[in-house]
Design an enzyme around this catalytic site. Structure first.
Site, PDB file in Angstrom:
ATOM      1  N   SER A 196       3.812 106.301  12.321  1.00 10.23           N
ATOM      2  CA  SER A 196       3.004 106.901  12.285  1.00 10.23           C
ATOM      3  C   SER A 196       4.072 108.678  12.669  1.00 10.23           C
ATOM      4  CB  SER A 196       2.101 107.195  14.138  1.00 10.23           C
ATOM      5  OG  SER A 196       3.474 106.995  14.212  1.00 10.23           O
ATOM      6  N   LYS A 197       3.621 109.162  12.198  1.00  6.22           N
ATOM      7  CA  LYS A 197       4.197 110.898  12.162  1.00  6.22           C
ATOM      8  C   LYS A 197       4.399 111.182  13.272  1.00  6.22           C
ATOM      9  CE  LYS A 197      -0.172 113.373  12.710  1.00  6.22           C
ATOM     10  NZ  LYS A 197      -0.555 114.391  11.831  1.00  6.22           N
ATOM     11  N   ARG A 198       3.827 110.751  14.621  1.00  2.94           N
ATOM     12  CA  ARG A 198       4.822 111.269  16.210  1.00  2.94           C
ATOM     13  C   ARG A 198       5.838 110.163  16.337  1.00  2.94           C
ATOM     14  NH1 ARG A 198       1.724 113.870  20.004  1.00  2.94           N
ATOM     15  NH2 ARG A 198       0.672 115.156  18.442  1.00  2.94           N
ATOM     16  N   LYS A 199       6.539 108.887  15.311  1.00  2.00           N
ATOM     17  CA  LYS A 199       7.351 109.013  16.206  1.00  2.00           C
ATOM     18  C   LYS A 199       8.365 109.469  14.657  1.00  2.00           C
ATOM     19  CE  LYS A 199       4.823 105.586  19.501  1.00  2.00           C
ATOM     20  NZ  LYS A 199       4.662 104.224  18.949  1.00  2.00           N
ATOM     21  N   ASN A 200       7.551 109.369  13.601  1.00  5.58           N
ATOM     22  CA  ASN A 200       8.441 109.266  12.114  1.00  5.58           C
ATOM     23  C   ASN A 200       8.189 110.284  11.373  1.00  5.58           C
ATOM     24  OD1 ASN A 200      10.655 107.430  11.543  1.00  5.58           O
ATOM     25  ND2 ASN A 200       9.794 106.823   9.916  1.00  5.58           N
TER      26      ASN A 200
END
Length: 506
Positions: A263-267
């Site tokens: 996911s964009k929040r983590k990667n």
RNA sequence: GGCGUUAUGGUGUAACUGGUUAACACGUCGCCCUCUCAAGGCGAAGAGUCCGGGUUCGAGCCCCGGUAACGCUACCA
């Protein structure tokens, strides 16, 4: 029931234009591409734009660009045409309508007049009662005259499929074969009467995907693991239509470092980010090919042929190497972590292996391209007195990360905590905003008003995060040139770093 | 909660139809090279294969039972 094994192989990827092109799309695309090319089959690109709420206009073109950048070319698609078009689902609504009518007529689907609110209420009730949230089936038993009545008054409706047993039938479960895992069975009391046609007249994924795959003669559905749970619905639909079903292959899901679905929040997940941050397409493809282990083991390699000059070269291979040796059947089922550290190492290997000329050419086509440089030049022309000062004002355009000190990014009257909380709000707003001056400015200002942050504090904080300094070319223009994907990444990294610093200090 | 899937060092993978001290790469640490930093070279630590049973002369590979993680559980895909 299952597809004729002799049928010429046809596979597809079906991305949704709902945002930046995703690494997951590239991964599934790669596997499909390899599978088709190895068998002399066709690789189809279909755009699944049936979700009008999340539709992003620029997304489709970016999907094309990103896949081409990676070297994954398709034989049929919205832009190149093909014998089974159109390849954009929004242009096929009439087809879905007809097929939906077919199901309505043969009694495998029904109209449902329940409102979203009613369903939400039922769902809540079921949740609190610790029951599985299921559609109660109210409209399944509507009498023909009730349906007629509702239709006559223009009441909005959706169409749902009937998950057996139908009246007087005994089927209670569906089994399908996953080519990588074997048979998988679902009891029907765990399968909901899925919505096939939304009240806006657009089909859901489930209907559109089955209809299109059949009409486009898709032989192998190679998609992500998250679809396993809905495959029985698809199988039921093939049966309802009386069609042969394709083979199903469910690929493991790419993961964040903490093992959750990527996911964009983590990667960073945007392919645009990887391109703009200077990852080479060869490295990216190579890295994706490492995920799941479809390439034969290095030991098997050396036994058969010449020993690898360097052991690490077993991890380094090109797309054409993959076409020669990759085995989709050998894909490992445990979901791999998308590990940026190894990707960067791989990218470094490609950079070091390049000739000086081609390395320079890479720089000139990305981070030092004329178009990038000229956009930047325009921003600093009135702000420098010698050309030598160009770098003073623009280094943040060329750096991978910048780290503002607390003195720089914390406004005078704010605390560290408040500042970070506000920066997190900025990130949320930026994520949801189109990347133009006209949309960014009001969005940021509105946030400032809501949170009682002055325009100056607001913009200065963001400036510090993006540029590392309180002095820079105009912020919004700079962010636009720098790009949404990289700008967002910079804010996320800033927040991440500060969070780590904070926990480290405690 | 229900259903489904998965499980080998921190990460990605390997281990022939069960067969020796579980292999390789990234990362980490140390040393060498060197004006610095990388790169490169050399070396080290790190898993006994999620856990518990069983079958077998022998199990990471087979069987049974657990556990955990993840996915799905939308008029999103």
């Amino acid at each position: 029931m299952t597809i004729n094994p002799e049928a010429p192989v046809r596979v597809r990827i079906a991305p949704s234009p709902t945002g930046d092109p995703h690494v997951g799309t590239a991964y599934i695309g790669l596997i499909n591409y390899i599978y088709a090319r190895q068998r002399g089959g066709k690789f189809v690109l279909r755009i699944e734009d049936t979700d009008r709420a999340r539709f992003v206009a620029t997304s489709e073109q970016e999907i094309f660009n990103s896949l081409r950048w990676l070297g994954l070319s398709w034989d049929e698609g919205p832009d190149v045409g093909g014998p089974y078009g159109p390849y954009r689902q929004s242009e096929r609504t009439e087809i879905y309508r007809e097929h939906c009518d077919l199901l309505l007529a043969n009694g495998t689907a029904y109209r449902c007049f329940c409102t979203a609110e009613e369903l939400e209420a039922v769902r809540k009730q079921q949740m609190t009662a610790k029951l599985p949230p299921r559609y109660p089936g109210t409209c399944r038993h509507l009498k023909p005259e009730q349906v007629e009545g509702n239709l006559a008054t223009g009441k909005p409706f959706v169409v749902r499929m009937i998950v057996p047993p139908h009246a007087g039938e005994a089927t209670t479960s569906t089994t399908f074969r996953d080519e990588l895992r074997g048979d998988i069975t679902f009891e029907h009391n765990n399968v909901d009467d899925q919505v096939l046609m939304k009240s806006d007249g657009f089909p859901t994924y489930h209907l559109a995907n089955v209809v299109d795959d059949h009409l486009m003669h898709i032989t192998d559905v190679i998609r992500a693991e998250e679809w396993i749970s809905s495959t029985p619905k698809h199988v039921l639909l093939y049966r309802a239509f009386g069609w042969q079903q394709p083979r199903f292959w469910h690929m493991p899901l790419l993961r964040n470092l903490d093992k959750s679905k990527i996911s964009k929040r983590k990667n960073p997940v945007s392919l645009i980010y990887y391109r703009q941050a200077g990852f080479l397409p060869e490295a990216m493809i190579n890295f994706l090919g490492l995920m799941g282990g479809g390439m034969p083991s290095p030991t098997a390699e050396t036994a058969a042929g010449q020993p690898a000059a360097k052991a690490s070269e077993a991890d380094i291979f090109s797309l054409s190497d993959m076409l020669a040796r990759f085995e989709v059947k050998n894909i490992r089922l445990g979901s791999p972590v998308f590990d940026l550290t190894k990707l960067k190492w791989l990218n470094g290997e490609y950079i070091r292996a390049a000739s000086p000329e081609s390395f320079f050419a890479s720089l000139r086509s990305t981070i030092l391209s004329d178009s990038y440089l000229s956009q930047i030049a325009a921003l600093v022309q009135t702000r420098i007195e010698t050309l030598g000062e160009f770098g003073n004002l623009t280094h943040f355009f060329f750096a991978d990360d910048v780290l503002p000190t607390p003195e720089v990014f914390i406004p005078k009257k704010r605390t560290l905590e408040d500042t970070l909380a506000f920066a997190a709000e900025q990130l949320t707003v930026l994520e949801a905003t189109d990347w133009t001056h006209e949309t960014l400015e009001p969005a940021l200002k509105q946030l400032g008003e809501e949170k009682q942050w002055s325009v100056k504090e607001n913009f200065m904080l963001l400036r510090a995060i993006i540029t590392g300094s309180t002095m820079s070319p105009p912020l919004l223009e700079s962010m636009i040139v720098f790009g949404k994907a990289r700008s967002l990444d910079r804010v996320r990294r800033f927040l991440d770093t500060q969070k780590k610093l904070a926990t480290g200090k405690r």
